[in-house]
Design a protein around this motif. Structure first.
Motif, PDB file in Angstrom:
ATOM      1  N   UNK A 188     -99.202 -33.698  98.473  1.00 61.54           N
ATOM      2  CA  UNK A 188     -97.760 -33.469  98.424  1.00 61.54           C
ATOM      3  C   UNK A 188     -97.183 -34.130  97.182  1.00 61.54           C
ATOM      4  N   UNK A 189     -96.229 -33.439  96.567  1.00 60.96           N
ATOM      5  CA  UNK A 189     -95.535 -33.987  95.410  1.00 60.96           C
ATOM      6  C   UNK A 189     -94.179 -34.551  95.853  1.00 60.96           C
ATOM      7  N   UNK A 190     -93.345 -34.877  94.884  1.00 61.31           N
ATOM      8  CA  UNK A 190     -92.052 -35.476  95.207  1.00 61.31           C
ATOM      9  C   UNK A 190     -91.159 -34.536  96.005  1.00 61.31           C
ATOM     10  N   UNK A 191     -91.346 -33.229  95.856  1.00 55.79           N
ATOM     11  CA  UNK A 191     -90.528 -32.281  96.606  1.00 55.79           C
ATOM     12  C   UNK A 191     -90.992 -32.129  98.050  1.00 55.79           C
ATOM     13  N   UNK A 192     -92.029 -32.900  98.419  1.00 51.30           N
ATOM     14  CA  UNK A 192     -92.539 -32.919  99.795  1.00 51.30           C
ATOM     15  C   UNK A 192     -93.185 -31.611 100.220  1.00 51.30           C
ATOM     16  N   UNK A 193     -93.471 -30.714  99.259  1.00 49.52           N
ATOM     17  CA  UNK A 193     -94.158 -29.479  99.598  1.00 49.52           C
ATOM     18  C   UNK A 193     -95.668 -29.685  99.488  1.00 49.52           C
ATOM     19  N   UNK A 194     -96.384 -29.160 100.450  1.00 48.41           N
ATOM     20  CA  UNK A 194     -97.840 -29.259 100.425  1.00 48.41           C
ATOM     21  C   UNK A 194     -98.392 -28.311  99.371  1.00 48.41           C
ATOM     22  N   UNK A 195     -99.284 -28.840  98.553  1.00 44.31           N
ATOM     23  CA  UNK A 195     -99.920 -28.035  97.514  1.00 44.31           C
ATOM     24  C   UNK A 195    -101.425 -27.991  97.761  1.00 44.31           C
ATOM     25  N   UNK A 196    -101.966 -26.793  97.604  1.00 43.35           N
ATOM     26  CA  UNK A 196    -103.392 -26.570  97.772  1.00 43.35           C
ATOM     27  C   UNK A 196    -104.017 -26.452  96.389  1.00 43.35           C
ATOM     28  N   UNK A 197    -105.247 -26.954  96.245  1.00 43.68           N
ATOM     29  CA  UNK A 197    -105.821 -27.075  94.904  1.00 43.68           C
ATOM     30  C   UNK A 197    -107.306 -26.706  94.899  1.00 43.68           C
ATOM     31  N   UNK A 198    -107.771 -26.419  93.685  1.00 41.72           N
ATOM     32  CA  UNK A 198    -109.208 -26.202  93.436  1.00 41.72           C
ATOM     33  C   UNK A 198    -109.498 -26.625  92.007  1.00 41.72           C
ATOM     34  N   UNK A 199    -110.768 -26.725  91.676  1.00 46.83           N
ATOM     35  CA  UNK A 199    -111.144 -27.173  90.335  1.00 46.83           C
ATOM     36  C   UNK A 199    -112.133 -26.196  89.717  1.00 46.83           C
ATOM     37  N   UNK A 200    -112.196 -26.216  88.384  1.00 49.06           N
ATOM     38  CA  UNK A 200    -113.141 -25.419  87.598  1.00 49.06           C
ATOM     39  C   UNK A 200    -113.793 -26.375  86.598  1.00 49.06           C
ATOM     40  N   UNK A 201    -115.093 -26.506  86.655  1.00 47.01           N
ATOM     41  CA  UNK A 201    -115.819 -27.422  85.774  1.00 47.01           C
ATOM     42  C   UNK A 201    -116.664 -26.614  84.799  1.00 47.01           C
ATOM     43  N   UNK A 202    -116.548 -26.945  83.497  1.00 48.99           N
ATOM     44  CA  UNK A 202    -117.314 -26.253  82.462  1.00 48.99           C
ATOM     45  C   UNK A 202    -118.515 -27.099  82.051  1.00 48.99           C
ATOM     46  N   UNK A 203    -119.459 -26.455  81.387  1.00 48.66           N
ATOM     47  CA  UNK A 203    -120.658 -27.152  80.936  1.00 48.66           C
ATOM     48  C   UNK A 203    -120.342 -28.190  79.864  1.00 48.66           C
ATOM     49  N   UNK A 212    -101.331 -24.797  93.879  1.00 49.38           N
ATOM     50  CA  UNK A 212    -100.259 -23.868  94.212  1.00 49.38           C
ATOM     51  C   UNK A 212     -99.750 -24.198  95.606  1.00 49.38           C
ATOM     52  N   UNK A 213     -98.507 -23.819  95.880  1.00 46.21           N
ATOM     53  CA  UNK A 213     -97.965 -24.026  97.222  1.00 46.21           C
ATOM     54  C   UNK A 213     -98.457 -22.954  98.184  1.00 46.21           C
ATOM     55  N   UNK A 214     -99.129 -21.928  97.658  1.00 51.51           N
ATOM     56  CA  UNK A 214     -99.643 -20.827  98.476  1.00 51.51           C
ATOM     57  C   UNK A 214    -101.145 -20.994  98.686  1.00 51.51           C
ATOM     58  N   UNK A 215    -101.537 -21.193  99.914  1.00 54.23           N
ATOM     59  CA  UNK A 215    -102.965 -21.300 100.216  1.00 54.23           C
ATOM     60  C   UNK A 215    -103.675 -19.962  99.996  1.00 54.23           C
ATOM     61  N   UNK A 216    -102.970 -18.870 100.269  1.00 61.02           N
ATOM     62  CA  UNK A 216    -103.551 -17.549 100.049  1.00 61.02           C
ATOM     63  C   UNK A 216    -103.877 -17.337  98.575  1.00 61.02           C
ATOM     64  N   UNK A 217    -102.971 -17.780  97.689  1.00 61.17           N
ATOM     65  CA  UNK A 217    -103.223 -17.639  96.256  1.00 61.17           C
ATOM     66  C   UNK A 217    -104.432 -18.462  95.830  1.00 61.17           C
ATOM     67  N   UNK A 218    -104.532 -19.684  96.318  1.00 62.41           N
ATOM     68  CA  UNK A 218    -105.675 -20.531  95.975  1.00 62.41           C
ATOM     69  C   UNK A 218    -106.972 -19.908  96.483  1.00 62.41           C
ATOM     70  N   UNK A 219    -106.978 -19.411  97.691  1.00 65.88           N
ATOM     71  CA  UNK A 219    -108.180 -18.774  98.236  1.00 65.88           C
ATOM     72  C   UNK A 219    -108.564 -17.532  97.427  1.00 65.88           C
ATOM     73  N   UNK A 220    -107.574 -16.777  96.960  1.00 64.55           N
ATOM     74  CA  UNK A 220    -107.863 -15.583  96.151  1.00 64.55           C
ATOM     75  C   UNK A 220    -108.526 -15.969  94.836  1.00 64.55           C
ATOM     76  N   UNK A 221    -108.031 -17.033  94.195  1.00 64.23           N
ATOM     77  CA  UNK A 221    -108.631 -17.474  92.944  1.00 64.23           C
ATOM     78  C   UNK A 221    -110.056 -17.993  93.171  1.00 64.23           C
ATOM     79  N   UNK A 222    -110.259 -18.772  94.196  1.00 58.65           N
ATOM     80  CA  UNK A 222    -111.596 -19.286  94.485  1.00 58.65           C
ATOM     81  C   UNK A 222    -112.578 -18.142  94.716  1.00 58.65           C
ATOM     82  N   UNK A 223    -112.174 -17.165  95.501  1.00 61.97           N
ATOM     83  CA  UNK A 223    -113.067 -16.048  95.803  1.00 61.97           C
ATOM     84  C   UNK A 223    -113.394 -15.241  94.550  1.00 61.97           C
ATOM     85  N   UNK A 224    -112.359 -14.935  93.732  1.00 61.90           N
ATOM     86  CA  UNK A 224    -112.582 -14.129  92.527  1.00 61.90           C
ATOM     87  C   UNK A 224    -113.459 -14.864  91.518  1.00 61.90           C
ATOM     88  N   UNK A 225    -113.213 -16.159  91.289  1.00 60.75           N
ATOM     89  CA  UNK A 225    -113.983 -16.916  90.304  1.00 60.75           C
ATOM     90  C   UNK A 225    -115.427 -17.113  90.772  1.00 60.75           C
TER      91      UNK A 225
END
Length: 242
Positions: A188-203, A212-225
């Motif tokens: 959670x940030x200062x606005x008290x909204x829950x944010x969902x996250x993921x990471x991308x690690x390069x060589x 993002x505040x949207x879990x659906x958006x985060x899941x879509x990015x994880x699946x596509x990547x």
């Protein structure tokens, strides 16, 4: 009989034709207006009104600072100084350049929406992983340095734009260079909204952390990547993550 005549007053012109009615006839005819003169007067009045209306509209659309003067043929023309002409040319050139830039931006956004596999705004921050033999990085999870970026997954590359209308990305990475993808703990940030996250690690050791505040958006990015990079979905977050 002769004596009676002396008592009768004879008016010699009593029975003459009266000329007063004849004389007054021209006056009566002159008082009747001529239809042709009325039509001419109305036409002149209408013409004057039209000219006044045209003059008003001309003044309404007159550019400021432009003097109007009568030409030899009785028409209106604009007299501009060399400085005013050069200023107008400069303004027109700026408008044409601005129009071309906006057109290019619209075409770029249209191309992204039509051809990109996935695109959208995410909050991004970057971190470098420790190389072998280096001490682990300090815990900086409390540092709020998330910045909004427009992320585009297009072809074999991942692009990071400052805005969706930008023509050039600020950063990019090739999908073959991505060695690890996984979720991060929500926060959670200062606005008290829950944010969902993921990471991308390069060589190269550069890690992009995305949220993002949207879990659906985060899941879509994880699946596509994970699909495009041919990585499994059971990857765990590395040390030093949030």
């Amino acid at each position: 009989m002769d004596d009676g005549l002396g008592k009768i007053k004879v008016i010699s012109d009593h029975f003459n034709a009266s000329t007063s009615s004849v004389d007054s006839q021209p006056n009566r005819t002159s008082s009747v207006s001529d239809p042709q003169s009325d039509n001419s007067s109305r036409s002149n009045s209408w013409t004057r009104r039209q000219l006044r209306s045209a003059a008003f509209m001309l003044n309404l659309f007159t550019l400021r600072g432009m003097p109007w003067a009568s030409s030899t043929v009785g028409q209106k023309k604009v007299q501009l100084s060399a400085v005013e002409v050069e200023s107008l040319r400069s303004e027109l050139a700026d408008l044409e350049e601005r129009e071309a830039h906006l057109k290019a931006q619209l075409e770029h956004v249209d191309e992204i929406l039509r051809s990109a596999r996935l695109s959208g705004y995410l909050y991004i921050r970057t971190r470098w992983t420790a190389l072998p033999g280096e001490p682990p990085p300090l815990d900086d999870s409390d540092i709020d340095d998330w910045l909004p970026r427009f992320v585009v997954l297009h072809g074999p590359c991942l692009f990071f734009y400052l805005l969706s209308t930008d023509l050039s990305p600020q950063d990019s990475t090739l999908l073959p260079d991505i060695v690890e993808i996984g979720p991060l703990p929500s926060f959670k940030r200062e606005d008290e909204e829950t944010r969902y996250a993921f990471y991308i690690l390069t060589r190269q050791g550069l890690r992009f952390e995305c949220s993002s505040i949207s879990k659906i958006q985060v899941d879509s990015w994880l699946s596509a990547l994970q699909t495009d990079c041919k990585l499994g979905s059971d990857t765990k977050a590395p040390n030093g993550s949030m």
